[in-house]
Write a protein that holds these residues in place. Sequence first.
Motif, PDB file in Angstrom:
ATOM      1  N   THR A  26       0.875  -1.176   0.002  1.00  0.00           N
ATOM      2  CA  THR A  26      -0.212   0.123  -0.053  1.00  0.00           C
ATOM      3  C   THR A  26       0.977   1.164  -0.089  1.00  0.00           C
ATOM      4  O   THR A  26       2.107   1.097   0.327  1.00  0.00           O
ATOM      5  N   TYR A  27       0.205   2.312  -0.500  1.00  0.00           N
ATOM      6  CA  TYR A  27       1.008   3.469   0.061  1.00  0.00           C
ATOM      7  C   TYR A  27       0.224   4.068   1.307  1.00  0.00           C
ATOM      8  O   TYR A  27      -0.661   3.757   1.694  1.00  0.00           O
ATOM      9  N   TRP A  28       1.299   4.912   1.975  1.00  0.00           N
ATOM     10  CA  TRP A  28       1.137   5.402   3.231  1.00  0.00           C
ATOM     11  C   TRP A  28       0.784   6.924   3.212  1.00  0.00           C
ATOM     12  O   TRP A  28       1.567   7.711   2.568  1.00  0.00           O
ATOM     13  N   HIS A  29      -0.006   7.273   4.025  1.00  0.00           N
ATOM     14  CA  HIS A  29      -0.440   8.695   4.138  1.00  0.00           C
ATOM     15  C   HIS A  29      -0.031   9.306   5.577  1.00  0.00           C
ATOM     16  O   HIS A  29      -0.836   8.575   6.633  1.00  0.00           O
ATOM     17  N   PHE A  41      -6.217   2.439  -2.060  1.00  0.00           N
ATOM     18  CA  PHE A  41      -6.715   2.466  -3.182  1.00  0.00           C
ATOM     19  C   PHE A  41      -6.391   3.973  -3.858  1.00  0.00           C
ATOM     20  O   PHE A  41      -6.974   4.454  -4.686  1.00  0.00           O
ATOM     21  N   GLY A  42      -5.299   4.465  -3.245  1.00  0.00           N
ATOM     22  CA  GLY A  42      -4.744   5.801  -3.997  1.00  0.00           C
ATOM     23  C   GLY A  42      -3.705   5.600  -4.782  1.00  0.00           C
ATOM     24  O   GLY A  42      -2.833   6.684  -5.103  1.00  0.00           O
ATOM     25  N   GLU A  44      -2.933   5.734  -8.077  1.00  0.00           N
ATOM     26  CA  GLU A  44      -3.240   6.595  -9.238  1.00  0.00           C
ATOM     27  C   GLU A  44      -2.593   7.911  -8.894  1.00  0.00           C
ATOM     28  O   GLU A  44      -1.850   8.354  -9.467  1.00  0.00           O
ATOM     29  N   VAL A  45      -3.229   8.272  -7.790  1.00  0.00           N
ATOM     30  CA  VAL A  45      -2.836   9.687  -7.269  1.00  0.00           C
ATOM     31  C   VAL A  45      -1.136   9.718  -6.641  1.00  0.00           C
ATOM     32  O   VAL A  45      -0.399  10.460  -7.117  1.00  0.00           O
ATOM     33  N   PHE A  46      -0.971   8.851  -5.803  1.00  0.00           N
ATOM     34  CA  PHE A  46       0.566   8.705  -5.158  1.00  0.00           C
ATOM     35  C   PHE A  46       1.542   8.431  -6.264  1.00  0.00           C
ATOM     36  O   PHE A  46       2.858   8.561  -5.821  1.00  0.00           O
ATOM     37  N   SER A  47       1.448   7.668  -7.223  1.00  0.00           N
ATOM     38  CA  SER A  47       2.300   7.338  -8.224  1.00  0.00           C
ATOM     39  C   SER A  47       2.417   8.329  -9.631  1.00  0.00           C
ATOM     40  O   SER A  47       2.965   8.089 -10.493  1.00  0.00           O
ATOM     41  N   ASN A  48       1.588   9.261  -9.307  1.00  0.00           N
ATOM     42  CA  ASN A  48       1.514  10.427 -10.555  1.00  0.00           C
ATOM     43  C   ASN A  48       0.900   9.525 -11.845  1.00  0.00           C
ATOM     44  O   ASN A  48       1.538  10.019 -12.942  1.00  0.00           O
TER      45      ASN A  48
END
Length: 93
Positions: A26-29, A41-42, A44-48
């Motif tokens: 996962t991506y971490w926030h 689920f993020g 697309e946003v986190f990987s540009n």
Amino acid sequence: MLTGRVGQKPITLAILDHPKNVGYPTYWHARGYGLFAANPFGQEVFSNGKEKLNFTLEPKQTVTLRYRLLILSGPTTPDQIEAQHRRFVAEVK
């Protein structure tokens, strides 16, 4: 893994992501105001836009996401967290 102090005592918070989760790894926030969260689920946003997760649930379908939260007193090393992650993966199928 986040570290800090409660009073004068050092603590570590770690959230472990399970390999069977959608979007693993996962991506971490994390934010300075206290937010610390997994965001599977993020992509697309986190990987540009370089990664995209196409995940849909039909009505009445479910998904299970597996995480483990560790709250540890004292200093903790990344190797100790990795050992806990291996244990988590072995215990939770």
